[in-house]
Motif scaffolding. Structure first.
Motif, PDB file in Angstrom:
ATOM      1  N   ALA A 108      -7.100  50.016 -48.338  1.00 56.50           N
ATOM      2  CA  ALA A 108      -7.349  50.311 -47.116  1.00 56.50           C
ATOM      3  C   ALA A 108      -7.385  48.969 -46.469  1.00 56.50           C
ATOM      4  O   ALA A 108      -7.996  47.996 -46.962  1.00 56.50           O
ATOM      5  CB  ALA A 108      -8.407  51.033 -46.689  1.00 56.50           C
ATOM      6  N   MET A 109      -6.938  48.752 -45.155  1.00 59.52           N
ATOM      7  CA  MET A 109      -6.970  47.586 -44.427  1.00 59.52           C
ATOM      8  C   MET A 109      -7.439  47.539 -42.897  1.00 59.52           C
ATOM      9  O   MET A 109      -7.492  48.609 -42.233  1.00 59.52           O
ATOM     10  CB  MET A 109      -5.433  47.033 -44.368  1.00 59.52           C
ATOM     11  CG  MET A 109      -5.189  45.683 -43.930  1.00 59.52           C
ATOM     12  SD  MET A 109      -3.571  44.844 -43.903  1.00 59.52           S
ATOM     13  CE  MET A 109      -2.833  46.132 -43.173  1.00 59.52           C
ATOM     14  N   ARG A 110      -8.092  46.271 -42.852  1.00 62.62           N
ATOM     15  CA  ARG A 110      -8.804  46.190 -41.529  1.00 62.62           C
ATOM     16  C   ARG A 110      -7.935  45.055 -40.654  1.00 62.62           C
ATOM     17  O   ARG A 110      -7.383  44.299 -41.362  1.00 62.62           O
ATOM     18  CB  ARG A 110     -10.227  45.737 -41.529  1.00 62.62           C
ATOM     19  CG  ARG A 110     -11.171  46.612 -42.079  1.00 62.62           C
ATOM     20  CD  ARG A 110     -12.295  45.723 -42.083  1.00 62.62           C
ATOM     21  NE  ARG A 110     -12.891  44.955 -43.373  1.00 62.62           N
ATOM     22  CZ  ARG A 110     -13.485  45.289 -44.273  1.00 62.62           C
ATOM     23  NH1 ARG A 110     -14.184  46.417 -44.166  1.00 62.62           N
ATOM     24  NH2 ARG A 110     -13.777  44.517 -45.440  1.00 62.62           N
ATOM     25  N   VAL A 111      -7.634  45.394 -39.417  1.00 61.11           N
ATOM     26  CA  VAL A 111      -6.728  44.530 -38.659  1.00 61.11           C
ATOM     27  C   VAL A 111      -7.552  44.333 -37.197  1.00 61.11           C
ATOM     28  O   VAL A 111      -8.036  45.366 -36.776  1.00 61.11           O
ATOM     29  CB  VAL A 111      -5.450  45.052 -38.302  1.00 61.11           C
ATOM     30  CG1 VAL A 111      -4.494  44.056 -37.660  1.00 61.11           C
ATOM     31  CG2 VAL A 111      -4.661  45.611 -39.746  1.00 61.11           C
ATOM     32  N   ALA A 112      -7.663  43.059 -36.692  1.00 60.52           N
ATOM     33  CA  ALA A 112      -8.333  42.757 -35.615  1.00 60.52           C
ATOM     34  C   ALA A 112      -7.471  41.823 -34.802  1.00 60.52           C
ATOM     35  O   ALA A 112      -6.662  41.027 -35.567  1.00 60.52           O
ATOM     36  CB  ALA A 112      -9.610  42.160 -35.698  1.00 60.52           C
ATOM     37  N   ALA A 138     -14.393  41.738 -39.481  1.00 60.51           N
ATOM     38  CA  ALA A 138     -15.638  42.197 -40.067  1.00 60.51           C
ATOM     39  C   ALA A 138     -16.178  43.350 -39.719  1.00 60.51           C
ATOM     40  O   ALA A 138     -16.923  43.798 -40.463  1.00 60.51           O
ATOM     41  CB  ALA A 138     -16.568  40.883 -40.043  1.00 60.51           C
ATOM     42  N   ARG A 139     -16.014  43.765 -38.348  1.00 56.71           N
ATOM     43  CA  ARG A 139     -16.533  45.000 -37.708  1.00 56.71           C
ATOM     44  C   ARG A 139     -15.743  46.039 -37.680  1.00 56.71           C
ATOM     45  O   ARG A 139     -16.084  47.091 -37.239  1.00 56.71           O
ATOM     46  CB  ARG A 139     -16.994  44.633 -36.390  1.00 56.71           C
ATOM     47  CG  ARG A 139     -18.113  43.451 -35.830  1.00 56.71           C
ATOM     48  CD  ARG A 139     -19.439  43.952 -36.387  1.00 56.71           C
ATOM     49  NE  ARG A 139     -20.009  44.790 -35.796  1.00 56.71           N
ATOM     50  CZ  ARG A 139     -20.539  44.581 -34.391  1.00 56.71           C
ATOM     51  NH1 ARG A 139     -20.642  43.645 -33.807  1.00 56.71           N
ATOM     52  NH2 ARG A 139     -20.810  46.154 -33.814  1.00 56.71           N
ATOM     53  N   THR A 140     -14.502  45.719 -38.459  1.00 56.47           N
ATOM     54  CA  THR A 140     -13.381  46.900 -38.260  1.00 56.47           C
ATOM     55  C   THR A 140     -13.550  47.765 -39.702  1.00 56.47           C
ATOM     56  O   THR A 140     -13.744  47.184 -40.517  1.00 56.47           O
ATOM     57  CB  THR A 140     -12.201  46.205 -38.370  1.00 56.47           C
ATOM     58  OG1 THR A 140     -12.101  45.450 -36.955  1.00 56.47           O
ATOM     59  CG2 THR A 140     -10.827  47.323 -37.996  1.00 56.47           C
ATOM     60  N   ASP A 141     -13.350  49.024 -39.287  1.00 58.78           N
ATOM     61  CA  ASP A 141     -13.119  49.865 -40.472  1.00 58.78           C
ATOM     62  C   ASP A 141     -11.899  49.983 -41.241  1.00 58.78           C
ATOM     63  O   ASP A 141     -10.963  49.555 -40.593  1.00 58.78           O
ATOM     64  CB  ASP A 141     -13.427  51.232 -40.065  1.00 58.78           C
ATOM     65  CG  ASP A 141     -15.027  51.604 -39.638  1.00 58.78           C
ATOM     66  OD1 ASP A 141     -15.744  50.866 -40.283  1.00 58.78           O
ATOM     67  OD2 ASP A 141     -15.117  52.626 -38.713  1.00 58.78           O
ATOM     68  N   GLY A 142     -11.831  50.240 -42.448  1.00 63.03           N
ATOM     69  CA  GLY A 142     -10.600  50.414 -43.236  1.00 63.03           C
ATOM     70  C   GLY A 142      -9.577  51.259 -42.406  1.00 63.03           C
ATOM     71  O   GLY A 142     -10.040  52.597 -41.949  1.00 63.03           O
ATOM     72  N   GLY A 143      -8.324  51.157 -42.330  1.00 64.63           N
ATOM     73  CA  GLY A 143      -7.462  51.771 -41.487  1.00 64.63           C
ATOM     74  C   GLY A 143      -7.444  51.769 -40.067  1.00 64.63           C
ATOM     75  O   GLY A 143      -6.721  52.354 -39.410  1.00 64.63           O
ATOM     76  N   GLN A 144      -8.423  50.776 -39.680  1.00 63.18           N
ATOM     77  CA  GLN A 144      -8.704  50.663 -38.157  1.00 63.18           C
ATOM     78  C   GLN A 144      -8.054  49.350 -37.613  1.00 63.18           C
ATOM     79  O   GLN A 144      -7.836  48.327 -38.242  1.00 63.18           O
ATOM     80  CB  GLN A 144     -10.015  50.787 -37.793  1.00 63.18           C
ATOM     81  CG  GLN A 144     -10.468  50.844 -36.508  1.00 63.18           C
ATOM     82  CD  GLN A 144     -11.915  50.895 -36.365  1.00 63.18           C
ATOM     83  OE1 GLN A 144     -12.542  50.243 -36.846  1.00 63.18           O
ATOM     84  NE2 GLN A 144     -12.251  51.494 -35.182  1.00 63.18           N
TER      85      GLN A 144
END
Length: 186
Positions: A108-112, A138-144
């Motif tokens: 899973a990856m987080r993207v901001a 850092a505040r993002t969930d996996g897949g978000q």
């Protein structure tokens, strides 16, 4: 020659001090990469990581962005277009989903995404949008995918993704909360 001398002097100052411009900054982070490495073993994880970074670089290049650097388990990329940055973020999540389905995982990856004035210096980028994207990932969930309100405002109706209000978030080190939206990419 006077004009040439001034141009060389200006180029010299810019190369020392860096140049600035408005860019959209994208940060990614692979969720649980340390645990994944321990569970899969170094060799399997290293192959997974190489494939992951190849997919990220391809998505960034396809959307006319530039990978500034890797962060061990993620990338920092910049785009001159907020729309292309959003399209890339969606492509990044789609690539991570595909990789999770076809490789050992879970993956899973987080993207901001943040936008603003960025200074480019010695192959790196600096400025408030870089800090915002770093703190936001850092505040993002996996897949978000999370984006600042400025990204949403600039992209406007030029993109076919939806934006779901998350609200103002306090991001470490920033004096004021940042209005954030989740990108509805699925």
């Amino acid at each position: 020659t006077g004009r040439d001398g001034r141009a060389r002097a200006y180029a010299s100052v810019v190369s020392i001090a860096g140049s600035s411009g408005t860019l959209t900054v994208v940060f990614t982070d692979l969720v649980g990469s340390t645990e994944l490495s321990a569970r899969l073993g170094e060799s399997v994880y290293d192959n997974l990581r190489r494939d992951h970074f190849a997919a990220l670089r391809e998505a960034v290049t396809t959307h006319r962005g530039e990978v500034i650097k890797t962060t061990g388990d993620g990338i920092i990329a910049v785009f001159s277009s907020a729309v292309e940055a959003l399209r890339c973020a969606v492509a990044l999540q789609q690539a991570a989903d595909w990789q999770a389905q076809t490789r050992p995982g879970p993956l899973a990856m987080r993207v901001a995404i943040a936008l603003g004035e960025v200074v480019r210096e010695e192959g790196d980028v600096y400025g408030l949008p870089v800090v915002e994207a770093a703190r936001l990932v850092a505040r993002t969930d996996g897949g978000q995918i999370l984006a600042t309100a400025l990204v949403r405002a600039v992209a406007g109706t030029w993109t076919d993704v939806g934006f779901i209000p998350v609200g103002p978030l306090d991001l470490k080190g920033l004096p004021e909360p940042v209005m954030v939206y989740a990108v509805d990419w699925q």
